[in-house]
Design a protein around this motif. Structure first.
Motif, PDB file in Angstrom:
ATOM      1  N   GLY B 263       0.842  -1.196   0.000  1.00  0.00           N
ATOM      2  CA  GLY B 263       0.000   0.000   0.000  1.00  0.00           C
ATOM      3  C   GLY B 263       0.875   1.243   0.000  1.00  0.00           C
ATOM      4  O   GLY B 263       2.090   1.150  -0.171  1.00  0.00           O
ATOM      5  N   ASP B 264       0.284   2.431   0.201  1.00  0.00           N
ATOM      6  CA  ASP B 264       1.113   3.636   0.120  1.00  0.00           C
ATOM      7  C   ASP B 264       1.245   4.362   1.445  1.00  0.00           C
ATOM      8  O   ASP B 264       1.738   5.477   1.503  1.00  0.00           O
ATOM      9  CB  ASP B 264       0.593   4.585  -0.967  1.00  0.00           C
ATOM     10  CG  ASP B 264      -0.902   4.797  -0.870  1.00  0.00           C
ATOM     11  OD1 ASP B 264      -1.458   4.491   0.210  1.00  0.00           O
ATOM     12  OD2 ASP B 264      -1.511   5.253  -1.857  1.00  0.00           O
ATOM     13  N   SER B 265       0.793   3.764   2.531  1.00  0.00           N
ATOM     14  CA  SER B 265       0.981   4.452   3.813  1.00  0.00           C
ATOM     15  C   SER B 265       1.442   3.490   4.900  1.00  0.00           C
ATOM     16  O   SER B 265       1.148   3.687   6.072  1.00  0.00           O
ATOM     17  CB  SER B 265      -0.315   5.146   4.227  1.00  0.00           C
ATOM     18  OG  SER B 265      -1.372   4.222   4.259  1.00  0.00           O
ATOM     19  N   PHE B 266       2.209   2.478   4.501  1.00  0.00           N
ATOM     20  CA  PHE B 266       2.640   1.476   5.489  1.00  0.00           C
ATOM     21  C   PHE B 266       3.593   2.059   6.522  1.00  0.00           C
ATOM     22  O   PHE B 266       3.714   1.555   7.619  1.00  0.00           O
ATOM     23  CB  PHE B 266       3.272   0.279   4.782  1.00  0.00           C
ATOM     24  CG  PHE B 266       4.461   0.613   3.933  1.00  0.00           C
ATOM     25  CD1 PHE B 266       5.725   0.648   4.498  1.00  0.00           C
ATOM     26  CD2 PHE B 266       4.335   0.892   2.579  1.00  0.00           C
ATOM     27  CE1 PHE B 266       6.836   0.952   3.729  1.00  0.00           C
ATOM     28  CE2 PHE B 266       5.443   1.200   1.802  1.00  0.00           C
ATOM     29  CZ  PHE B 266       6.695   1.234   2.377  1.00  0.00           C
ATOM     30  N   GLY B 267       4.280   3.164   6.153  1.00  0.00           N
ATOM     31  CA  GLY B 267       5.243   3.754   7.076  1.00  0.00           C
ATOM     32  C   GLY B 267       4.607   4.335   8.321  1.00  0.00           C
ATOM     33  O   GLY B 267       5.282   4.595   9.311  1.00  0.00           O
ATOM     34  N   SER B 268       3.297   4.563   8.307  1.00  0.00           N
ATOM     35  CA  SER B 268       2.624   5.132   9.485  1.00  0.00           C
ATOM     36  C   SER B 268       1.928   4.076  10.331  1.00  0.00           C
ATOM     37  O   SER B 268       1.303   4.406  11.327  1.00  0.00           O
ATOM     38  CB  SER B 268       1.573   6.154   9.047  1.00  0.00           C
ATOM     39  OG  SER B 268       2.159   7.188   8.325  1.00  0.00           O
ATOM     40  N   VAL B 269       2.006   2.822   9.926  1.00  0.00           N
ATOM     41  CA  VAL B 269       1.289   1.772  10.664  1.00  0.00           C
ATOM     42  C   VAL B 269       2.126   1.323  11.860  1.00  0.00           C
ATOM     43  O   VAL B 269       3.324   1.101  11.753  1.00  0.00           O
ATOM     44  CB  VAL B 269       0.971   0.586   9.739  1.00  0.00           C
ATOM     45  CG1 VAL B 269       0.227  -0.501  10.504  1.00  0.00           C
ATOM     46  CG2 VAL B 269       0.166   1.045   8.539  1.00  0.00           C
TER      47      VAL B 269
END
Lengths: 304, 448
Positions: B263-269
């Motif tokens: 996905g494109d927001s895995f860095g915030s998970v």
């Protein structure tokens, strides 16, 4: 010790007869020595040692200092800290001044606003960090709650965004405190000066720049000192929100010290970074003090 | 100095008195502080005054099992009580090393073996358990127990469940999209395409926490190059990171990132709050590569979704031409107990008895199984078959027993400074801010 007591001796002698006894200094002095000076000395010594937290430290000379000043991670951290100081200052200072001036008005609704603006100051940095982390979650945070796809950005995970997100959260946290300072500063200005400005036909903007701003000069200096020196200690928020990541994108100097010391267990280099932080903090506050001419601090109302 | 003496001679009586008081206060203060340090809670150093001993361990899914085991011992041994303290994972890791370094360690030191245990051994902080804990060694799965060895001697013994990394599958989404769980890397990329086309995140990964990234590089490196690649790294062989398998694994990771695999927001998970697992059970993501401990989280956080039979599991896909055995697994073989060398002999003996009689005994195995955790002992088949989580537990248990190699998580296997560097660089690989070659270069620089 000697350097702090010797220069002030002549003044002490004069004061013992009239002012409060110097003995009143003792508790503070003891605490300062035990909890600040002695540990500081220990850290300075440790910065010359190799120690991984286990076993006995061994003497390393200036190797740790060379490591720190040649390590790209630490150099990057220094740059980030500097960038953070500048950016937090230029975001917080104008907002705080404007808010403070606004809140210094007398209407009732302003009091209500003041209370609202003041709220962020009541939360601990850790709580703010955790709350924002949850709100900014791209999948389960604000974007999901209000169904606004625009909010579904990789706020804390993208190297391009994360630093600015932190600047925003820091401003959100600390603007209330500084606007409170400015509010108090503005309220000190005699109304006669505004009446005079009005008679001279000055508009709102002109009044602000010609009366308000010069009159709260010392508040600006106090608030600036707190903001700039404070920016060296934005450890807690950054630690909770990003842990220095992604990669090293938010690894500011205090965090670099912590991660080097308590994640990598390189106590020597971590101590060197700690000493750097102390020195930078001291230099900045001394400089600001000098700039503000603290020795000739005069009443703001003089000549009013 | 001479100025000082000159001043001293001239000082008046009250000032001399003042200085004496201040000086003695400065002298006494450190003494008072060091006295505080000697009276740590939890009976540090092993003596809590009643001939008992102390143990520090973690909060979370395993806490109940440890508590039950401590309670059982305390009931049977009123003369030698265990005083236990529970800490959050990260806080514990930082606290324990300081405590061990300061000689204030609890008698039983909870650890992950690997680099930190090796440090403890090198500094003489922990006791050689060889010959003291034979009963426990008989129960534990041999390959796991070997993880507690340093230089051929047993310094730590497994104390809880075994935690292989499993590929969790959202069966509902696989049915919906009409694809099968991937068994090869090519299939993985195809499946990613299929899910992306439907607007579903193919793999959830908790990038904010960084350590979940490890599972990807660990499995890929093992599949491509076999266990030897990391063994060379862990042995600090010069340029060990330069093995082509590492760069290929990193290239595959970036390939997957670019294909939208995460996905494109895995860095915030974030993993702390199980947000990665939540993506799967809220049907936002189709797969999750995570430790076996997450299984219990699925059951607890999404009981309805779980009851519907939506949770599946699979091994990590194979890589064509890879040298590693596809049955190899990574994760935490188990956590371990080590015994503090600073504890009194009496406390050490009591700790040995506790390890032999109460650690991984039948009751605690049942406790682990009932919590949905995979026991690290032999002969648990029957108890597992009787469990309500038999499907998963049997799967994971046989996975562990059949694995030719069980690689300990790299961040635990390496020394702490290397581990920290690894997490940072890996995070940059996932963000695309460094290339595999830069990663290899940076990591080679950590080898001493």
């Amino acid at each position: 010790m000697s350097s702090t007591t010797v220069p002030s001796r002549p003044r002490q002698r004069r004061r013992t007869s009239t002012g409060p006894s110097t003995w009143m200094l003792a508790p503070a002095l003891i605490f300062f020595t035990v909890f600040a000076l002695i540990p500081l000395l220990g850290v300075a010594v440790l910065s010359l040692m190799n120690w991984d937290g286990l076993g006995t430290p061994t003497f390393a000379g200036f190797a740790n200092w060379r490591t720190v000043f040649s390590d790209p991670v630490t150099l990057h951290a220094m740059w980030l800290t500097f960038a953070m100081t500048v950016l937090t200052y230029i975001t917080q200072a104008p907002i705080s001044i404007l808010l403070g001036v606004f809140m210094a008005g007398n209407e009732k609704y302003r009091a209500v606003y003041s209370v609202l603006y003041f709220l962020p100051l009541l939360f601990s940095a850790a709580a703010v960090g955790i709350a924002f982390k949850a709100l900014l979650d791209p999948n389960f945070g604000l974007s999901n709650a209000f169904n606004i796809p625009l909010l579904s950005q990789d706020w804390l995970g993208s190297t391009d965004l994360v630093f600015y997100v932190l600047i925003f959260v820091i401003a959100w946290c600390f603007v209330p405190f500084h606007s409170l300072l400015y509010q108090a500063g503005v309220k000190q200005i005699p109304t006669s000066m505004y009446e005079a400005a009005m008679l001279d036909g000055a508009g709102r903007v002109r009044t602000f720049f010609s009366v308000t701003l010069p009159q709260i000069k010392y508040t600006v200096i106090t608030s600036s000192t707190l903001m700039i020196v404070g920016s060296l200690t934005y450890f807690d928020l950054v630690f909770v929100m990003t842990n220095g990541g992604p990669g090293n994108a938010t690894r500011i100097l205090p965090l670099d010290m912590y991660l080097t010391g308590f994640r990598s267990y390189q106590m020597g280099p971590a101590s060197a970074i700690a000493v750097i932080l102390v020195v930078v903090g001291l230099v900045i506050s001394l400089l600001l003090n000098r700039l503000s001419g603290s020795d000739k601090m005069e009443s703001q109302q003089e000549g009013a | 100095m001479s100025f000082q003496q000159h001043q001293n001679r001239r000082t008046s009586r009250p000032r001399r008195l003042r200085r004496t008081v201040l000086a003695s206060a400065a002298l006494i203060a450190p003494l008072a502080l060091s006295a505080c340090g000697g009276a740590q809670p939890g009976g540090a150093g092993g003596d809590n005054g009643e001939g008992g001993f102390s143990a520090w361990t973690l909060t979370g899914s395993q806490q109940d099992a440890f508590q039950a085991s401590f309670d059982a011992w305390n009931e049977a041994n009123p003369e030698q009580q265990i005083s236990s303290e529970f800490f959050a994972n990260d806080a514990y890791k930082e606290k324990i090393r300081t405590a061990v370094g300061a000689g204030n360690a609890p008698t039983l030191i909870f650890n992950w073996s690997g680099g930190t245990l090796a440090d403890y051994v090198a500094n003489g902080n922990v006791v050689d358990l060889t010959g003291h804990v034979d009963d426990l060694e008989e129960r534990a799965i041999e390959a796991i127990e070997k993880g507690g060895e340093v230089d051929g001697k047993q310094y730590a013994v497994p104390n809880n469940s075994t935690q292989p990394v499993v590929l969790y599958i959202n069966e509902k989404l696989f049915d919906q999209v009409g694809v099968e769980p991937p068994t090869t890397w090519e299939e993985t990329l195809e499946v990613v395409e299929a899910f992306k086309a439907e607007g579903i995140t193919p793999f959830a990964v908790a990038g904010q926490s960084q350590w979940p990234y490890l599972m990807w590089i660990q499995y890929l490196t093992d599949r491509i190059g076999g266990p030897e690649v990391f063994n060379a790294i862990a042995n600090n062989e010069p340029d060990a990171w330069s093995h082509p398998a590492v760069a290929e694994a990193l290239t595959k990771i970036q390939e997957l990132v670019d294909a939208g695999g995460f996905g494109d927001s895995f860095g915030s998970v974030v993993a702390d709050a199980n947000a990665d697992a939540a993506l799967v059970h809220t049907d936002k993501a189709a797969m999750l590569l995570q430790g076996s401990w997450v299984y219990a989280g699925f059951k607890a956080d999404a009981p309805e979704w779980y009851e519907e039979g939506n949770l599946g599991f699979a091994p990590f896909p194979t890589i064509a031409g890879g040298a590693g055995d596809p049955a190899n697994i990574v994760g935490n073989p188990a956590n371990f107990w080590a015994v503090s060398a600073d504890a009194s002999e009496e406390a050490q003996q009591a700790a040995f008895d506790y390890l032999n009689e109460y650690t991984l005994n039948e009751e605690s195995i049942d406790e682990f199984i009932s919590l949905g955790l995979v026991p690290s002992t032999d002969g648990a088949e029957e108890a597992i078959a009787a469990s309500e989580d038999a499907d998963f537990l049997e799967y994971a248990y046989s996975m562990v027993q059949d694995a030719p190699n069980f690689q300990l998580s790299w961040d635990q296997a390496l020394a702490p400074d290397q581990a920290q560097e690894l997490l940072t660089n890996l995070s940059q690989i996932f963000q695309g801010s460094i290339t595999p070659d830069q990663f290899v270069e940076n990591m080679n620089a950590t080898i001493k």
